[in-house]
Design an enzyme around this catalytic site. Sequence first.
Site, PDB file in Angstrom:
ATOM      1  NE  ARG A   1      -4.066  -1.722   0.390  1.00  0.00           N
ATOM      2  CZ  ARG A   1      -4.091  -3.148  -0.098  1.00  0.00           C
ATOM      3  NH1 ARG A   1      -3.272  -3.603  -0.846  1.00  0.00           N
ATOM      4  NH2 ARG A   1      -5.329  -3.709   0.060  1.00  0.00           N
TER       5      ARG A   1
ATOM      6  CB  SER B   1      -8.766  -1.971   4.266  1.00  0.00           C
ATOM      7  OG  SER B   1      -8.995  -3.222   3.894  1.00  0.00           O
TER       8      SER B   1
ATOM      9  CD  GLU C   1      -5.677   0.846   2.179  1.00  0.00           C
ATOM     10  OE1 GLU C   1      -5.639   1.306   1.092  1.00  0.00           O
ATOM     11  OE2 GLU C   1      -6.428   0.022   2.662  1.00  0.00           O
TER      12      GLU C   1
HETATM   13  N1  EPU Z   1     -10.860 -10.899  10.113  1.00  0.00           N
HETATM   14  C1  EPU Z   1     -11.258 -10.747  11.310  1.00  0.00           C
HETATM   15  N2  EPU Z   1     -12.450  -9.947  11.460  1.00  0.00           N
HETATM   16  C2  EPU Z   1     -13.068  -9.530  10.492  1.00  0.00           C
HETATM   17  C3  EPU Z   1     -12.689  -9.512   9.282  1.00  0.00           C
HETATM   18  C4  EPU Z   1     -11.572 -10.577   9.056  1.00  0.00           C
HETATM   19  O1  EPU Z   1     -10.719 -11.162  12.395  1.00  0.00           O
HETATM   20  O2  EPU Z   1     -14.196  -8.916  10.848  1.00  0.00           O
HETATM   21  C5  EPU Z   1      -9.555 -11.684  10.084  1.00  0.00           C
HETATM   22  C6  EPU Z   1      -9.687 -12.980   9.598  1.00  0.00           C
HETATM   23  O3  EPU Z   1      -8.902 -13.799  10.427  1.00  0.00           O
HETATM   24  C7  EPU Z   1      -9.181 -13.244   8.183  1.00  0.00           C
HETATM   25  C8  EPU Z   1      -8.153 -11.984   8.059  1.00  0.00           C
HETATM   26  O4  EPU Z   1      -8.834 -11.144   9.146  1.00  0.00           O
HETATM   27  O5  EPU Z   1      -8.806 -14.380   7.785  1.00  0.00           O
HETATM   28  C9  EPU Z   1      -8.182 -11.251   6.780  1.00  0.00           C
HETATM   29  O6  EPU Z   1      -9.202 -10.932   6.309  1.00  0.00           O
HETATM   30  P1  EPU Z   1      -9.475 -10.528   4.850  1.00  0.00           P
HETATM   31  O7  EPU Z   1      -9.223 -11.682   4.023  1.00  0.00           O
HETATM   32  O8  EPU Z   1     -10.798  -9.756   4.638  1.00  0.00           O
HETATM   33  O9  EPU Z   1      -8.230  -9.373   4.353  1.00  0.00           O
HETATM   34  P2  EPU Z   1      -7.643  -8.275   5.047  1.00  0.00           P
HETATM   35  O10 EPU Z   1      -6.432  -8.523   5.456  1.00  0.00           O
HETATM   36  O11 EPU Z   1      -8.730  -7.521   6.033  1.00  0.00           O
HETATM   37  C10 EPU Z   1      -6.843  -7.373   2.920  1.00  0.00           C
HETATM   38  C11 EPU Z   1      -7.040  -5.883   2.056  1.00  0.00           C
HETATM   39  C12 EPU Z   1      -8.260  -5.783   1.347  1.00  0.00           C
HETATM   40  C13 EPU Z   1      -8.263  -6.794   0.317  1.00  0.00           C
HETATM   41  C14 EPU Z   1      -8.342  -8.175   1.356  1.00  0.00           C
HETATM   42  C15 EPU Z   1      -8.484  -9.424   0.364  1.00  0.00           C
HETATM   43  C16 EPU Z   1      -5.400  -4.307   3.573  1.00  0.00           C
HETATM   44  C17 EPU Z   1      -5.401  -3.129   4.352  1.00  0.00           C
HETATM   45  N3  EPU Z   1      -6.744  -4.878   3.257  1.00  0.00           N
HETATM   46  O12 EPU Z   1      -7.885  -6.903   3.852  1.00  0.00           O
HETATM   47  O13 EPU Z   1      -8.249  -4.432   0.561  1.00  0.00           O
HETATM   48  O14 EPU Z   1      -9.641  -6.669  -0.128  1.00  0.00           O
HETATM   49  O15 EPU Z   1      -7.068  -8.221   2.107  1.00  0.00           O
HETATM   50  O16 EPU Z   1      -7.392  -9.724  -0.074  1.00  0.00           O
HETATM   51  O17 EPU Z   1      -4.400  -4.878   3.309  1.00  0.00           O
HETATM   52  C18 EPU Z   1      -8.697  -2.233   0.850  1.00  0.00           C
HETATM   53  O18 EPU Z   1      -7.342  -1.912   0.730  1.00  0.00           O
HETATM   54  O19 EPU Z   1      -9.615  -1.254   0.988  1.00  0.00           O
HETATM   55  C19 EPU Z   1      -9.128  -3.480   0.669  1.00  0.00           C
HETATM   56  C20 EPU Z   1     -10.495  -3.920   1.002  1.00  0.00           C
END
Ligand code: EPU
Length: 332
Positions: free
Chosen positions: A162, A232, A328
Site C-alpha cells: 500500500r 480497509s 491506509e
Molecule cells: N478478520 C477478522 N475480523 C473481521 C474480518 C477479518 O478477524 O471482521 C480476520 C480473519 O482472520 C481473516 C483476516 O482477518 O482471515 C483477513 O481478512 P480479509 O481476507 O478480509 O483481508 P484483510 O487483511 O482484512 C486485505 C486488504 C483488502 C483486500 C483483502 C482481500 C489491506 C489493508 N486490506 O484485507 O483490501 O480486499 O485483504 O485480499 O491490506 C482495501 O485495501 O481497501 C481492501 C479492501
Amino acid sequence: MIIKHNVQLKPYNSFRTKALAKLFCEPATLDELIEVIRTHPHEKKLILGGGFNLFFTKDFDGLVIKPAMEQVKTITDDEQQVEIEVGAGMEWDALVEHCVGRGYAGLENLSLIPSTVGACPVQNIGAYGAEVSEMITRVKAVNLKTGEVEIFSNEECQFGYRESLFKRHPHYAIATVTFRLNKSFAYQEKYADLNRELEGITNPTLTQVREAVIRTRIRKLPDYRLLPNAGSFFKNPLLSWKEKEELLKVLPNTPIYNAGVDLFKTSAAYLIEKAGYKGLRRGQVGTYEHHSLVLVNHGTEEGQEIIAFAQEIQQEVKKRFGITLEPEVQAY
Ligand code: EPU
C-alpha cells in the site's frame, strides 16, 4: 477545459463527507492536464481519482484536478504477453473487465476494487494475494512543481505494501499507467478465501476467478453507494519477530503471515474485532458488521467524526495489544 469554482466534493469521495474545492477541473487529455498545472503554479493542488481512498475534513483552498483520460492503447503484443497503456481516468474495474474479456491475465484478483487507473499505483492496490505493482511496467506523470512529464519504471515507482513514490511524494498527477499482462493463465492458490470460493473447479478460467473474487468481495465488503466507506481503513500491521511474539503472548490466536525476512503481517481486522469494535457504532460512524477493518458512514457529512472514531480505535488497539494501527485512507 472548464475550471469550476466552489465545487462540492461530497459526490467525489466515497465516504461522502462535505468540503468545497476553490477550483475544480477534469482534464480529458495529457495536454489539458499539463496546461492546467502550468497555468496555476501557485495554487495548492490535489489530484483526485475516484475518491475511494480519501475523505475531506475541511474545504480545499486550491485546485482539485480529476484526470478524465480513458484511452487504452496497445504498446506491444506478442504470443505470450501484451502491454497496454491506459488513461488515468478509467474506472479500475472497467479495465479489469476489459482485460479478462480479452484473455489477458494478471489483474483478475483485483476485480471490483473501487479505484481508478491513475490511483491504482499510488497506494499499490492489492487483494487476494496480488498487488498491481506486479503488472505495472511504467507510469507517466506530470510533476506538479515543474509542469514537466516524467516517466517512471516499475523500480522507480518504489512500490511497497500500500505504498509508492507517488504516495510518499504527492506532487505528481498520473496521466497513464502501462501494464504487462499474460496471454496464458493458470490459477495459483494464493489466498484461502478465494481458494474456498473456487473449490470443486479444476483449472478455473480467468472469468471464473473474476466472478469468485466479485462474489467474495460482495459478501464481505459494503457497497459505498449504499453505505459510504473507503474500504480497509487501516493497513495490516507489519511486525518484527519480537513484536509478533509479544502480540501472541497477549492474543495467542492472532493470524500471522510471513512478509519477508524477520517480517510478519498480522490482521488489523482481527485486532479491531478483539478490541470489541466489530459492528460498533458511535453516532453516525461505525465499523461494518461483516468486516471490522472497514469504517462506515451512517449519515454524517463531517470528516472530523470519522477521524475521531478512527483515533478511538487506534488508542484502544494500542492499549490492549501494543500495536499501532496506521491509516491506509488519507484525510484532507
Ligand atoms: N478478520 C477478522 N475480523 C473481521 C474480518 C477479518 O478477524 O471482521 C480476520 C480473519 O482472520 C481473516 C483476516 O482477518 O482471515 C483477513 O481478512 P480479509 O481476507 O478480509 O483481508 P484483510 O487483511 O482484512 C486485505 C486488504 C483488502 C483486500 C483483502 C482481500 C489491506 C489493508 N486490506 O484485507 O483490501 O480486499 O485483504 O485480499 O491490506 C482495501 O485495501 O481497501 C481492501 C479492501
